[in-house]
Enzyme design. Structure first.
Site, PDB file in Angstrom:
ATOM      1  N   HIS A 277       0.887  -1.326  -0.098  1.00  0.00           N
ATOM      2  CA  HIS A 277       0.035   0.052  -0.096  1.00  0.00           C
ATOM      3  C   HIS A 277       0.657   1.097  -0.063  1.00  0.00           C
ATOM      4  CE1 HIS A 277      -2.894   2.927   0.925  1.00  0.00           C
ATOM      5  NE2 HIS A 277      -2.466   3.176   2.028  1.00  0.00           N
TER       6      HIS A 277
ATOM      7  N   HIS B  70       3.786   7.285   5.119  1.00  0.00           N
ATOM      8  CA  HIS B  70       2.822   8.030   5.651  1.00  0.00           C
ATOM      9  C   HIS B  70       1.944   7.228   6.659  1.00  0.00           C
ATOM     10  CE1 HIS B  70       0.552   5.260   2.732  1.00  0.00           C
ATOM     11  NE2 HIS B  70      -0.798   5.689   3.361  1.00  0.00           N
ATOM     12  N   ASP B  71       1.931   5.973   6.882  1.00  0.00           N
ATOM     13  CA  ASP B  71       1.324   5.133   7.813  1.00  0.00           C
ATOM     14  C   ASP B  71       2.093   4.673   9.000  1.00  0.00           C
ATOM     15  OD1 ASP B  71      -1.395   5.415   7.010  1.00  0.00           O
ATOM     16  OD2 ASP B  71      -1.244   3.488   5.637  1.00  0.00           O
TER      17      ASP B  71
ATOM     18  N   GLU C 213       1.279   6.205  12.468  1.00  0.00           N
ATOM     19  CA  GLU C 213      -0.083   5.496  13.022  1.00  0.00           C
ATOM     20  C   GLU C 213      -0.191   4.149  13.187  1.00  0.00           C
ATOM     21  OE1 GLU C 213      -4.635   5.899  11.025  1.00  0.00           O
ATOM     22  OE2 GLU C 213      -3.157   7.151  10.459  1.00  0.00           O
ATOM     23  N   ASP C 214       0.629   3.430  12.511  1.00  0.00           N
ATOM     24  CA  ASP C 214       0.363   1.825  12.435  1.00  0.00           C
ATOM     25  C   ASP C 214       1.725   0.904  13.401  1.00  0.00           C
ATOM     26  OD1 ASP C 214      -2.081   2.336  11.518  1.00  0.00           O
ATOM     27  OD2 ASP C 214      -1.275   1.779   9.369  1.00  0.00           O
TER      28      ASP C 214
ATOM     29  N   ASP D 267      -3.171   8.722  -1.128  1.00  0.00           N
ATOM     30  CA  ASP D 267      -3.618   7.372  -0.294  1.00  0.00           C
ATOM     31  C   ASP D 267      -4.876   7.050  -0.499  1.00  0.00           C
ATOM     32  OD1 ASP D 267      -3.516   5.744   1.982  1.00  0.00           O
ATOM     33  OD2 ASP D 267      -4.306   7.450   3.230  1.00  0.00           O
TER      34      ASP D 267
END
Length: 628
Positions: free
Chosen positions: A57, A82-83, A86-87, A147
């Site tokens: 992704h 980008h993630d 957050e993850d 995204d």
């Protein structure tokens, strides 16, 4: 056999590096590789709903950022990362330390904030966060759009409820935003993917109808394209001519707008005529467009009034083209778009087509003013989203002041929207208007190309029904602010008897909510309440103020010469009042006049009725009863 995901990951990441290599330094390319490697390590244990490694992704988002949006090194790095915050266990501070503050800022903006309590909802707060950052850096929004675009392309792996949630966000927020950023292709794809997952059966039916129509029309449309191309070639002009069918969502929207079914919908497709003129100035491009238009209309019949000039008056998202309707040899009007290659590229890349600092700053400034008030208002989620829709969504119309100043308005905008766009004072005191020199109400809807003149009156003030006649956030907010600033009673009027200040009234307090409603003392509802809830009777202070209350007076008189003029003179000149309507009916020399006007109090109404009763020939003056 299991897929060799390692090979797939390396191949897709390498494609990003290959795309970026021509427009980056060796040092920048190494930093991009390092961002990818960190993302791969951070997401190594995670999988997507499809069962694929999660890193595919971020690679896809970076590919869109690099290849489709043509972003520079730092936003592509941020797309890979980008993630991560957050993850995974990595923090913004880690990103700052490894890749610098600019990349860290971009990652921070696209990272959803976690909170114990959200200002509105988690979704709406995330929208606010992104829009707030957008006032300073467009790149963050472009990463988020990349995204969202990949999430929509892979939405089939999600549960139906998740599909609806994500598709709804896309349709209401991301597609309109892409439109305003000039990213026409991104906007179109997001709209159609959203439509596909929200209304799969309707989408499939329209898609099938479009494909069938395309097949049926293929031969004669190809012939029409050849005729256009050869006509221009004979004059020494090389062009690329191709037919483009509108996507299902666009067709669906046009069907809804015009009330047509698919078979009766006009212009399901259009024909692009694209010329190349490298290094040309805008004036030179326009000259070529007009030359092509002149040649084509010398060989093909032109539909009267079928021109739309988006070159002199581009859409707010920057779209430029010259639209004309020509009659094909098979007897159908065909919509033809004449554009330069530069215009086509700008339509695809929008705000990033011109990479100069001045151009990017112009886009930022253009939307900073639009977003400033919307982002900071303490609205509920629904109100916030509605304001985004009216601010960003869909095609604009170009209107003009009488001095030729262009004023861009959203579709369905009214004179009131136009007036508030000129200035809050113009809007507040708008009385009437002229549209293309024809007298018009301030509530009348505007259309592309309208020349609008707004006439004001210092005594004119906004009324609550104005809110239903506006579509722009600016107009609605100004009207709401004014209405909120007016003195307000601590009670509501009975909708049955509609009392006005100065009448004998009584108040009743609701036993559950405590809300007070004021009634006339002879109101049947008041009498019933008094017999059942006598302890809830309260006194109310119902004094006149600037509020005008609608009243209807019925006058009967003997018909005579000048009677109408005397009545109007009494009300307008002697009493200084405006009338909402004046209707007369004469039967056997007896005239019945029904007059609707606004009054401040019962005493004022009585004074009006007494003065009218004194007019020669008037027999009775009565207040029309309310339906109680």
């Amino acid at each position: 056999m299991d897929k060799d995901y390692t090979a797939i990951i390396n191949e897709r990441a390498q494609h990003v590096f290959d795309v970026m290599a021509p427009r980056t330094t060796p040092e920048q390319l190494e930093r991009i590789r390092a961002a990818f490697e960190l993302a791969r390590e951070a997401h190594s244990s995670q999988k997507r709903k499809t069962g694929e490694p999660y890193i595919l992704h971020p690679i896809a988002v970076a590919t869109i950022a690099a290849e489709e949006l043509m972003l520079d090194a730092n936003p592509v790095m941020a797309a890979f990362l980008h993630d991560v915050v957050e993850d995974t266990d990595y923090t913004i501070e880690d990103i700052d330390r490894l890749f610098g503050p600019d990349v860290a800022f971009l990652v921070k903006v696209v990272t959803k904030r976690k909170a114990d309590k959200y200002r509105s909802t988690k979704q709406v707060d995330n929208f606010r966060q992104m829009l707030d950052s957008f006032q300073y850096d467009i790149r963050a929004m472009l990463i988020k759009l990349a995204d969202r675009l990949h999430n929509m392309r892979t939405l089939s792996s999600m549960r139906p409820d998740k599909q609806m949630k994500i598709a709804g966000e896309t349709d209401y927020f991301y597609a309109p935003l892409a439109n305003r950023l000039g990213l026409y292709h991104v906007k179109t794809e997001l709209e159609n993917l959203s439509f596909k997952f929200r209304c799969p059966h309707e989408y499939a039916e329209l898609d099938s109808l479009i494909r069938k129509d395309e097949e049926m029309q293929r031969e004669r449309l190809a012939r029409f394209c050849s005729q256009l191309k050869n006509t221009l070639l004979a004059q020494g002009i090389e062009t690329d001519v191709r037919v483009e069918y509108r996507a299902p969502y666009s067709v669906w929207r046009k069907m809804a707008k015009f009330g047509d079914d698919f078979n009766h919908l006009k212009y399901r497709h259009f024909t692009d005529v694209v010329f190349s003129l490298p290094g040309a100035t805008p004036e030179e491009e326009k000259d070529m467009v007009l030359k092509i238009y002149s040649i084509l209309t010398s060989h093909f019949k032109e539909k009267p009034g079928g021109i739309t000039n988006y070159i002199d008056s581009p859409k707010e998202n920057g779209y430029q083209s010259f639209h004309v309707k020509l009659l094909a040899d098979f007897g159908r009007w065909q919509e033809v778009h004449i554009s330069s290659e530069r215009m086509i590229i700008d339509s695809r890349l929008g705000c990033v087509a011109d990479r100069t600092e001045d151009n990017i700053q112009r886009w930022i400034e253009k939307f900073r003013l639009v977003l400033r008030d919307v982002v900071n208002q303490p609205d509920t989620g629904t109100e916030f989203i509605d304001k985004i829709v009216t601010t960003f969504y869909n095609d604009d119309i170009m209107t003009f002041t009488t001095t030729g100043q262009p004023v861009v308005m959203p579709q369905k905008a009214t004179v009131l929207d136009f007036a508030y766009e000129i200035s809050p004072e113009t809007g507040r005191h708008a009385r009437y208007a002229r549209i293309n020199n024809f007298l018009a109400s301030v509530k009348d809807r505007l259309h592309r190309g309208d020349v609008v003149e707004v006439f004001t009156d210092p005594q004119a003030e906004p009324s609550p029904d104005w809110l239903d006649s506006c579509v722009t956030y600016k107009a609605k907010q100004c009207i709401s602010d004014y209405l909120e600033s007016r003195p307000r009673h601590d009670f509501t009027r009975c909708s049955c008897c509609n009392p006005i200040p100065g009448e004998e009234v009584v108040g009743f307090s609701d036993p559950v909510t405590g809300e007070v409603t004021v009634h006339k003392r002879d109101c049947p509802t008041a009498i019933r309440l008094a017999s059942q809830w006598g302890d809830n009777i309260v006194s109310v202070d119902y004094e006149p103020d600037a509020t005008l209350y609608p009243e209807t007076i019925v006058v009967t008189a003997v018909d005579r010469f000048h009677l109408f003029i005397d009545l109007v003179n009494c009300i307008s000149n002697q009493l200084g009042l405006s009338m909402d309507s004046f209707n007369t009916e004469t039967r056997d020399f007896i005239v019945t006049c029904t007059i609707k006007l606004g009054v401040h109090s019962f005493n004022e109404l009585q004074s009006i009725m007494h003065q009218i009763a004194a007019i020669q020939g008037v027999d009775t003056v009565k207040r029309a009863p309310h339906n109680c």
